[in-house]
Design a protein around this motif. Structure first.
Motif: not given
Length: 403
Positions: A181-193
């Protein structure tokens, strides 16, 4: 640590975080991005199994890698102590690099495997101004059966992630300890692209998100298919393969056959052809589990004249060269069995096939990315054996007419 011997006028300003690397499929795509971008980078990844290492392609890409760091930890897909160890060791090595060269402007990560994103996330936390580009090869939270992947975070790690999420003003999920779940959720929140491979994948992965988060991710996301290498790369290393009869129509399949990608429909369709058509065709299979399928094929009456030839894998540059030697390349879809509203998977080999400029036969699931591609010349519905049989007949006749 491996250091490129080329003269460095300016240090790399991009850090590539890959848990898996060459010759893993996702690692090869990351390596292709490095080669295609022709931008100097530093690379950190876990040590790959020795018996799978692909020296030739690695050497080709290494001209764009200033420093390459291998982390020696247990090689596993799911979360575990090896994940913590990999990130801890990697951050120490990154600190050594940045103390000598300064901080990076960009960090790039690609998953599968999920650990790649978590390492990039940790670097982003320490360096908020770095631009984090996170690429997804496939959906992470759900597999091709539509079943949720589960791997449990320890309580301390889950709480830490949610504290960070909360402090940044996003919705925490203290009741959720699923690593994927966090493998998707974390990039959604914190990645710039965010990079997706196809529109189906983006739509399905974002479908369950709250509207505000979904809109935010869409705004900072792009759909970027797998890179296609320059034609010249296909001729850098000749593949020594002597089983091609130029008086026949030669089709080839490269990859694995498993529950979602089986050969039986292709072989059954070949068996159903008229003998005069059948004898003009040879299907070459390149498989990691050669012996298993050799036994299957040896029991089939149609193979008395070597209509099907089974081979081992070749390394990547030889594989690219092999592609150019055939009349048509076979690419079946991953079958999702209607667990998704539409198929989100685009096999990375499609880009390799396209670069070879050889005709492609896509055996598609309805509304899949393969089905939508105009570049694929021949297409069959994977749920319709008659369609596969007719397409195979069409391919053979087309090639015979050109001889």
């Amino acid at each position: 640590m491996k250091k490129n011997n080329t003269t460095i006028n300016e240090h790399a300003k991009t850090l590539v975080c890959m848990y898996n690397y060459i010759p893993d499929t996702s690692g090869i795509v990351a390596a292709k991005r490095i080669y295609q971008n022709k931008e100097k980078v530093d690379l950190i990844h876990n040590k790959q199994p020795k018996d799978e290492f692909d020296t030739d392609f690695n050497n080709l890409v290494s001209q764009y890698i200033e420093d390459e760091v291998e982390i020696d930890t247990l090689y596993r897909f799911n979360y575990g102590n090896h994940s913590k160890e990999f990130i801890k060791k990697s951050l120490k090595e990154i600190e050594k690099l940045t103390s000598r060269k300064g901080q990076y402007n960009k960090v790039y990560s690609r998953a599968l495997f999920a650990i790649s994103h978590f390492l990039a996330f940790e670097y982003k936390l320490k360096n908020p101004n770095v631009k984090w580009i996170a690429e997804f090869s496939d959906p992470m939270l759900y597999d091709s059966n539509g079943e949720k992947r589960e791997s449990k975070l320890d309580k301390e790690s889950a709480n830490r992630l949610n504290d960070i999420i909360k402090n940044k003003g996003f919705k925490p999920h203290y009741d959720n300890d699923n690593y994927f779940f966090y493998a998707e959720y974390i990039p959604y929140l914190f990645a710039d692209k965010i990079v997706f491979i196809n529109e189906n994948q983006r739509s399905i992965m974002l479908n369950s998100l709250p509207t505000d988060l979904k809109d935010s991710v869409i705004k900072k996301s792009i759909v970027l298919p797998h890179p296609i290498l320059d034609k010249e790369v296909y001729y850098l290393k000749n593949a020594n393969y002597n089983n091609i009869d130029k008086n026949k129509v030669n089709l080839a399949y490269f990859g694995r056959f498993y529950d979602k990608r089986k050969p039986y429909s292709i072989l059954s369709s070949l068996y159903a052809l008229d003998d005069k058509i059948k004898e003009k065709c040879v299907i070459h299979l390149f498989l990691p589990n050669k012996d298993e399928y050799q036994k299957l094929v040896d029991c089939m009456p149609l193979n008395k004249d070597n209509i099907i030839i089974i081979n081992d894998y070749y390394n990547y540059l030889e594989f690219l060269n092999l592609l150019t030697k055939f009349d048509c390349l076979i690419c079946p879809d991953t079958k999702t069995d209607k667990h998704y509203p539409y198929n989100p998977y685009l096999p990375s080999k499609v880009s390799d096939y396209l670069g070879s400029q050889v005709d492609i036969w896509g055996i598609y699931e309805k509304n899949s990315p393969i089905n939508k591609m105009d570049e694929i010349k021949y297409k069959s519905d994977m749920d319709n054996l008659k369609s596969i049989e007719e397409t195979l007949k069409h391919i053979i006749q087309d090639k015979i007419d050109r001889m």
